[in-house]
Design a protein around this motif. Structure first.
Motif, mmCIF file in Angstrom:
data_model
loop_
_atom_site.group_PDB
_atom_site.id
_atom_site.type_symbol
_atom_site.label_atom_id
_atom_site.label_comp_id
_atom_site.label_asym_id
_atom_site.label_seq_id
_atom_site.Cartn_x
_atom_site.Cartn_y
_atom_site.Cartn_z
ATOM 1 N N GLY A 262 0.678 -1.360 0.031
ATOM 2 C CA GLY A 262 -0.022 -0.047 -0.018
ATOM 3 C C GLY A 262 0.783 1.195 0.150
ATOM 4 O O GLY A 262 1.826 1.205 0.628
ATOM 5 N N VAL A 263 0.425 2.279 -0.823
ATOM 6 C CA VAL A 263 1.244 3.571 -0.829
ATOM 7 C C VAL A 263 -0.084 4.603 -0.570
ATOM 8 O O VAL A 263 -1.155 4.664 -1.076
ATOM 9 N N ALA A 264 0.515 5.763 -0.072
ATOM 10 C CA ALA A 264 -0.423 6.971 0.187
ATOM 11 C C ALA A 264 -0.931 7.368 -1.380
ATOM 12 O O ALA A 264 -0.013 7.733 -2.084
ATOM 13 N N LEU A 265 -1.951 7.725 -1.412
ATOM 14 C CA LEU A 265 -2.475 8.486 -2.676
ATOM 15 C C LEU A 265 -3.724 9.049 -2.345
ATOM 16 O O LEU A 265 -4.939 8.806 -2.684
ATOM 17 N N ASP A 266 -3.830 10.400 -1.665
ATOM 18 C CA ASP A 266 -4.843 11.070 -1.211
ATOM 19 C C ASP A 266 -5.592 11.802 -2.433
ATOM 20 O O ASP A 266 -4.940 12.140 -3.254
ATOM 21 N N ARG A 267 -7.020 11.692 -2.231
ATOM 22 C CA ARG A 267 -7.671 12.416 -3.297
ATOM 23 C C ARG A 267 -7.653 13.944 -2.521
ATOM 24 O O ARG A 267 -8.947 14.056 -1.849
ATOM 25 N N ARG A 268 -7.189 14.989 -3.306
ATOM 26 C CA ARG A 268 -7.103 16.114 -2.465
ATOM 27 C C ARG A 268 -8.153 17.178 -2.699
ATOM 28 O O ARG A 268 -8.973 17.141 -3.819
ATOM 29 N N ASN A 269 -8.450 18.007 -1.814
ATOM 30 C CA ASN A 269 -9.641 18.882 -2.133
ATOM 31 C C ASN A 269 -9.003 20.086 -2.936
ATOM 32 O O ASN A 269 -7.856 20.233 -3.129
#
Length: 308
Positions: A262-269
């Motif tokens: 798993g890797v971080a992949l934010d859906r940003r605002n």
């Protein structure tokens, strides 16, 4: 404090800014003027995002609001005091005044400082020739907020001028970083690739064009039921390199011969996206090249449709 000015002029607004500074203190340290253009129906959301951007990058914020009123007038609010980042001026244009906003905005720009114009929703077809866009060094749109995102992005590519940008490019930052890291870790020859996304997704169009430009291989765009971009898959002789989003916070990252992780992949605002855009005011050469790729692809598609 809020100074309200009804049926006013640029000179009266300028005087109100001076009065506000005298009352609550000088607005020193402002690095640029940010002009945010919207209509009254989108004002609240646009104002929150623009004010947050002004906190990240101290600026004079001019909210340019086009109203539906037919009466020819300009109303304004000058916000100052605790909780207000820099100078915040709300300009509401009504009637014929909405056809000539630049004459009001020009005297309110910070002298000798960059000017950024931002359309958080629908923007003009040609940003550089727009009266407000012509005042700006940087012009930022968000094709994802348009009624037809991919068509809007092609329109931006057609009229692209140095200084133009789109928040859809910032939406691909995490994907591009992970794809580049995967190829650094597993430097294999990529034979083909695909981008999986929801239909009519403008960031996916940019990501596809970027991969095609970087890899010089066929890159397909595949429609899925998942929201936004859901995956990048790059095919190599040793197997597929895959980055697949599992939630709005992380993705699963696979390379041949190693276990998935798993890797971080934010859906940003939007606040985070516009903050990223304002961190650099110079021209983004990679974005320009990708938009040229989209422009050329649009011409080729139109030619094929005309011949069929």
């Amino acid at each position: 404090m809020i100074i309200t000015l009804n049926d006013t002029s640029a000179s009266k607004i300028g005087a109100a800014i001076v009065e506000a500074r005298r009352t609550v203190g000088s607005g020193s340290g402002l690095v640029h003027t940010l002009i945010c253009i919207c209509d009254s129906s989108h004002f609240d959301a646009a104002f929150d995002a623009a004010r947050d951007a002004a906190r990240q990058h101290p600026s004079r914020l001019l909210m340019v609001v086009m109203t539906r009123s037919r009466k020819d007038k300009l109303d304004a609010e000058v916000h100052a005091g605790e909780g207000t980042p820099g100078d915040v001026i709300v300009l509401r244009f009504s009637g014929a005044m909405a056809n000539h906003p630049a004459s009001v905005i020009l005297p309110l720009l910070l002298p000798d400082s960059p000017v950024i114009a931002w359309w958080p929703y629908s923007g003009p077809a040609d940003l550089a020739t727009d009266p407000i866009g012509a005042l700006a060094d940087r012009r930022i749109t968000d094709s994802a907020a348009d009624n037809d995102p991919c068509k809007a992005l092609v329109r931006r590519a057609t009229h692209l001028t140095e200084g133009d940008s789109d928040l859809c490019w910032a939406r691909t930052t995490g994907w591009r970083a992970l794809a580049a890291a995967a190829l650094d870790q597993h430097p294999a020859t990529v034979k083909s690739a695909r981008v999986e996304s929801a239909a009519n997704n403008a960031p996916a169009m940019l990501l596809t064009a970027w991969l095609r430009l970087c890899l010089r291989v066929p890159v397909d765009r595949v429609t899925t039921d998942a929201p936004g971009i859901s995956a990048i898959v790059m095919s190599t002789p040793g197997g597929d390199i895959e980055i697949r989003r599992r939630s709005g916070r992380y993705a699963v990252y696979r390379i041949p011969g190693e276990p998935a992780r798993g890797v971080a992949l934010d859906r940003r605002n939007v606040q985070m996206l516009i903050g990223e855009e304002l961190r650099r005011l110079d021209s983004d050469k990679i974005f320009t090249a990708v938009m040229a790729e989209i422009h050329d692809e649009g011409i080729a598609t139109t030619r094929d449709e005309d011949q069929s």
